[in-house]
Write a protein that holds these residues in place. Structure first.
Motif, mmCIF file in Angstrom:
data_model
loop_
_atom_site.group_PDB
_atom_site.id
_atom_site.type_symbol
_atom_site.label_atom_id
_atom_site.label_comp_id
_atom_site.label_asym_id
_atom_site.label_seq_id
_atom_site.Cartn_x
_atom_site.Cartn_y
_atom_site.Cartn_z
ATOM 1 N N ASN A 66 -15.804 10.929 -1.538
ATOM 2 C CA ASN A 66 -15.785 10.247 -0.210
ATOM 3 C C ASN A 66 -14.756 9.226 -0.001
ATOM 4 O O ASN A 66 -14.272 9.094 1.191
ATOM 5 C CB ASN A 66 -17.170 9.372 -0.469
ATOM 6 C CG ASN A 66 -18.344 10.381 0.108
ATOM 7 O OD1 ASN A 66 -19.555 9.952 -0.129
ATOM 8 N ND2 ASN A 66 -17.941 11.470 0.584
ATOM 9 N N ALA A 67 -14.325 8.387 -1.149
ATOM 10 C CA ALA A 67 -13.448 7.530 -1.119
ATOM 11 C C ALA A 67 -11.980 8.056 -0.627
ATOM 12 O O ALA A 67 -11.284 7.436 0.008
ATOM 13 C CB ALA A 67 -13.183 6.629 -2.211
ATOM 14 N N GLU A 68 -11.612 9.272 -1.215
ATOM 15 C CA GLU A 68 -10.674 10.056 -1.051
ATOM 16 C C GLU A 68 -10.520 10.350 0.744
ATOM 17 O O GLU A 68 -9.617 10.359 1.424
ATOM 18 C CB GLU A 68 -10.506 11.080 -1.647
ATOM 19 C CG GLU A 68 -9.231 12.062 -1.394
ATOM 20 C CD GLU A 68 -7.739 11.112 -1.830
ATOM 21 O OE1 GLU A 68 -6.881 11.451 -0.843
ATOM 22 O OE2 GLU A 68 -7.777 10.210 -2.506
ATOM 23 N N LEU A 69 -11.674 10.629 1.475
ATOM 24 C CA LEU A 69 -11.611 10.902 2.690
ATOM 25 C C LEU A 69 -11.279 9.810 3.511
ATOM 26 O O LEU A 69 -10.634 9.975 4.605
ATOM 27 C CB LEU A 69 -13.333 11.445 3.309
ATOM 28 C CG LEU A 69 -13.568 12.954 2.622
ATOM 29 C CD1 LEU A 69 -15.094 13.091 2.801
ATOM 30 C CD2 LEU A 69 -12.821 13.758 3.258
ATOM 31 N N VAL A 70 -11.758 8.598 3.238
ATOM 32 C CA VAL A 70 -11.482 7.484 3.901
ATOM 33 C C VAL A 70 -10.050 7.338 3.795
ATOM 34 O O VAL A 70 -9.198 6.737 4.781
ATOM 35 C CB VAL A 70 -12.307 6.110 3.359
ATOM 36 C CG1 VAL A 70 -11.815 4.911 4.204
ATOM 37 C CG2 VAL A 70 -13.752 6.440 3.612
ATOM 38 N N GLN A 71 -9.436 7.344 2.576
ATOM 39 C CA GLN A 71 -7.944 7.006 2.330
ATOM 40 C C GLN A 71 -7.010 7.943 3.111
ATOM 41 O O GLN A 71 -5.981 7.617 3.564
ATOM 42 C CB GLN A 71 -7.511 7.283 0.837
ATOM 43 C CG GLN A 71 -6.226 7.075 0.611
ATOM 44 C CD GLN A 71 -5.493 5.654 0.921
ATOM 45 O OE1 GLN A 71 -6.299 4.687 1.082
ATOM 46 N NE2 GLN A 71 -4.440 5.696 1.379
ATOM 47 N N ARG A 72 -7.506 9.197 3.373
ATOM 48 C CA ARG A 72 -6.681 10.423 4.186
ATOM 49 C C ARG A 72 -6.931 9.836 5.644
ATOM 50 O O ARG A 72 -5.751 10.088 6.278
ATOM 51 C CB ARG A 72 -7.202 11.744 3.835
ATOM 52 C CG ARG A 72 -7.130 12.262 2.588
ATOM 53 C CD ARG A 72 -7.864 13.605 2.445
ATOM 54 N NE ARG A 72 -7.834 14.058 1.078
ATOM 55 C CZ ARG A 72 -8.400 15.195 0.534
ATOM 56 N NH1 ARG A 72 -9.148 15.835 1.421
ATOM 57 N NH2 ARG A 72 -8.214 15.700 -0.709
ATOM 58 N N ALA A 73 -7.912 9.467 5.978
ATOM 59 C CA ALA A 73 -8.105 8.824 7.516
ATOM 60 C C ALA A 73 -7.087 7.761 7.751
ATOM 61 O O ALA A 73 -6.298 7.774 8.813
ATOM 62 C CB ALA A 73 -9.519 8.621 7.709
ATOM 63 N N PHE A 74 -7.087 6.900 6.770
ATOM 64 C CA PHE A 74 -6.380 5.605 6.945
ATOM 65 C C PHE A 74 -4.795 6.061 6.910
ATOM 66 O O PHE A 74 -4.000 5.585 7.677
ATOM 67 C CB PHE A 74 -6.787 4.737 5.796
ATOM 68 C CG PHE A 74 -5.761 3.372 5.773
ATOM 69 C CD1 PHE A 74 -6.104 2.600 6.910
ATOM 70 C CD2 PHE A 74 -4.724 3.178 4.866
ATOM 71 C CE1 PHE A 74 -5.108 1.432 6.879
ATOM 72 C CE2 PHE A 74 -4.041 1.765 4.933
ATOM 73 C CZ PHE A 74 -4.064 1.062 5.789
ATOM 74 N N ASP A 75 -4.459 7.104 6.044
ATOM 75 C CA ASP A 75 -2.961 7.410 5.832
ATOM 76 C C ASP A 75 -2.747 8.145 7.116
ATOM 77 O O ASP A 75 -1.554 8.016 7.593
ATOM 78 C CB ASP A 75 -3.061 8.292 4.590
ATOM 79 C CG ASP A 75 -1.625 8.600 4.445
ATOM 80 O OD1 ASP A 75 -0.769 7.921 3.768
ATOM 81 O OD2 ASP A 75 -0.994 9.970 4.785
ATOM 82 N N LEU A 118 0.852 -1.248 -0.135
ATOM 83 C CA LEU A 118 0.093 0.091 -0.177
ATOM 84 C C LEU A 118 0.807 1.198 -0.186
ATOM 85 O O LEU A 118 1.828 1.390 0.785
ATOM 86 C CB LEU A 118 -1.096 -0.110 1.154
ATOM 87 C CG LEU A 118 -1.895 -1.128 1.200
ATOM 88 C CD1 LEU A 118 -2.614 -1.124 2.651
ATOM 89 C CD2 LEU A 118 -2.991 -0.817 0.316
ATOM 90 N N PRO A 119 0.389 2.131 -0.836
ATOM 91 C CA PRO A 119 1.319 3.454 -0.917
ATOM 92 C C PRO A 119 0.755 4.182 0.372
ATOM 93 O O PRO A 119 -0.382 4.317 0.875
ATOM 94 C CB PRO A 119 0.749 4.250 -2.137
ATOM 95 C CG PRO A 119 -0.773 3.622 -2.289
ATOM 96 C CD PRO A 119 -0.419 2.094 -1.785
ATOM 97 N N ASN A 120 1.457 5.221 0.811
ATOM 98 C CA ASN A 120 1.199 6.215 2.000
ATOM 99 C C ASN A 120 2.198 7.410 1.756
ATOM 100 O O ASN A 120 3.014 7.414 0.964
ATOM 101 C CB ASN A 120 1.482 5.185 3.130
ATOM 102 C CG ASN A 120 2.854 5.011 3.489
ATOM 103 O OD1 ASN A 120 3.640 5.497 3.767
ATOM 104 N ND2 ASN A 120 3.267 3.638 2.890
ATOM 105 N N SER A 121 1.553 8.531 2.632
ATOM 106 C CA SER A 121 2.346 9.687 2.668
ATOM 107 C C SER A 121 3.575 9.670 3.168
ATOM 108 O O SER A 121 4.293 10.729 3.153
ATOM 109 C CB SER A 121 1.535 10.760 3.133
ATOM 110 O OG SER A 121 1.156 10.638 4.388
ATOM 111 N N CYS A 122 4.041 8.895 4.141
ATOM 112 C CA CYS A 122 5.244 8.900 4.885
ATOM 113 C C CYS A 122 6.405 8.055 4.609
ATOM 114 O O CYS A 122 7.332 7.867 5.271
ATOM 115 C CB CYS A 122 4.682 8.736 6.504
ATOM 116 S SG CYS A 122 3.572 7.204 6.911
ATOM 117 N N GLY A 123 6.029 7.322 3.473
ATOM 118 C CA GLY A 123 7.222 6.520 2.994
ATOM 119 C C GLY A 123 7.418 5.274 3.645
ATOM 120 O O GLY A 123 8.494 4.471 3.452
ATOM 121 N N LYS A 124 6.350 4.552 4.353
ATOM 122 C CA LYS A 124 6.631 3.427 4.950
ATOM 123 C C LYS A 124 6.345 2.379 4.267
ATOM 124 O O LYS A 124 5.475 2.323 3.230
ATOM 125 C CB LYS A 124 5.411 3.254 6.265
ATOM 126 C CG LYS A 124 5.755 4.293 7.546
ATOM 127 C CD LYS A 124 4.761 4.186 8.622
ATOM 128 C CE LYS A 124 5.392 4.790 9.801
ATOM 129 N NZ LYS A 124 4.376 4.731 10.911
#
Length: 391
Positions: free
Chosen positions: A376-385, A332-338
């Motif tokens: 809506n899907a993007e809001l869920v992804q942001r919360a997961f991130d 999975l991609p993420n904003s913090c490079g983990k």
């Protein structure tokens, strides 16, 4: 399972609460794995999902120190009650990772060959409309590279047009209470032509995992549900995880109400017969149990090293361009490079996102209504991130 309906939203109540599972259960309490500022970022992201139209949201974070739960909105619109602690929810396609794990255990035991054709194990089942089980391997089913059509049509308008009225509309009353067998679901898929040549690309298809459930039963003489229970749920002590029994339409124990938008109206949709999801998405679990399962899998506690290496060999994933799909596990991609491995699931009433980071954090994020738009899907992804990047 993934189902999107583009219909109007109505605002939900926006109360928020952070619950420390290993401390006092109180709004605003902070006693667990992530710092107060980072928990605040998770809370803010969950609040944004509620402002965006979801009734409620819950993030469960698990480390060696224990669990932390952050909630927003409501689990029950009628009463205003939040998501309960240890909420049981329908986990949709996270079921696929349980199924894949059992298949890979059977591979390790020499009972299944990854690159053998499915025809060897299920003769005559994958046949019709140009589909041919002699040309499709077990690996391709696991990795969604089989080219098989989806009995749910997978949200593909072109495929829906090809199959006419054959698509299962799973948020209708008729399908909601209907009992389906795996063989019936596969036969429905076999009335449609392949999506692409086997092995040429990955297209997410629920039919693949219904077949893998049938493969488990053919190989072991027991249902996929029984094997998941014996091989994963019981050894890991996942007390709040189960595969619903035949005719089981409710969720036992504490749980939020799951909602579905139908023709612009929000409908309570918690209870249903999940047999149409079968081994592709029928299971129920809590966030903490899901976190323990995914941590055990990624840590090598459920599979030998050789099979875990196979699980992590990915191909480009059609649902998430920056992600990679392995054998029932997603990079999975993420904003913090983990480095993050997990899955996710969508079924009427609930959407979940799951992931385990390279520094030992496991996250399950749940909303009690499916997204109805890309926004809506993007809001869920942001919360997961936000949760993934909280440690």
């Amino acid at each position: 399972m993934t189902i999107l309906r583009r219909v109007g939203l109505r605002a939900a109540a926006a109360g928020t609460c952070l619950v420390a599972l290993f401390g006092a259960a109180a709004c605003g309490t902070d006693t667990a794995p992530a710092g107060a500022d980072r928990v605040g970022a998770i809370q803010e992201a969950l609040d944004a999902t509620v402002r965006g139209g979801f009734p409620g949201a819950q993030a469960v974070l698990t480390t060696d120190a224990g669990d932390r739960t952050v909630t927003a909105g409501v689990g029950d619109i009628a009463t205003g009650a939040p998501f309960p602690v240890d909420a049981r929810v329908r986990i949709g396609s996270n079921t696929k990772t349980f199924v894949a794990t059992v298949v890979l255990q059977l591979v390790a035991e020499g009972k299944i060959e990854l690159d053998a054709p499915i025809e060897r194990y299920l003769p005559g089942v994958v046949h019709g409309s140009g589909n041919d089980g002699n040309r499709i391997t077990v690996r391709q089913l696991l990795q969604h590279t089989s080219g098989l059509p989806d009995y749910l049509a997978g949200g593909d308008p072109e495929l829906r047009a090809e199959r006419g009225t054959a698509q299962l509309e799973v948020d209708t009353e008729a399908v909601r209470w209907q009992r389906y067998t795996p063989a019936e679901l596969v036969r429905l898929a076999m009335t449609m032509p392949p999506r692409h040549e086997p092995g040429t690309r990955s297209v997410y298809t629920n039919t693949n995992y219904v077949l893998l459930g049938m493969l488990i039963q053919q190989t072991t003489g027991r249902t996929a549900s029984a094997e998941i229970t014996a091989r994963i749920i019981e050894p890991l002590g996942l007390r709040d995880t189960w595969f619903p029994a035949a005719g089981e339409t409710g969720i036992s124990g504490p749980h939020p109400i799951g909602y579905q938008e139908i023709d612009g109206e929000r409908v309570a949709f918690t209870d249903l017969d999940p047999s149409w999801a079968d081994a592709a998405g029928a299971m129920i679990a809590t966030g903490s149990d899901l976190n323990r399962f995914f941590r055990a899998l990624v840590d090598g506690k459920l599979l030998p090293a050789a099979q875990l290496d196979e699980v992590r060999r990915t191909v480009p994933f059609d649902r998430m361009p920056e992600a990679g799909y392995g054998l029932g596990l997603i990079h999975l991609p993420n904003s913090c490079g983990k480095e993050v491995w997990g899955h996710g699931g969508s079924i009427p009433g609930f959407e979940t996102r799951t992931g385990v980071t390279d520094d030992g954090l496991a996250v399950t994020l749940t909303v009690n209504q499916l997204p109805t738009s890309e926004e809506n899907a993007e809001l869920v992804q942001r919360a997961f991130d936000a949760a993934i990047c909280s440690q």
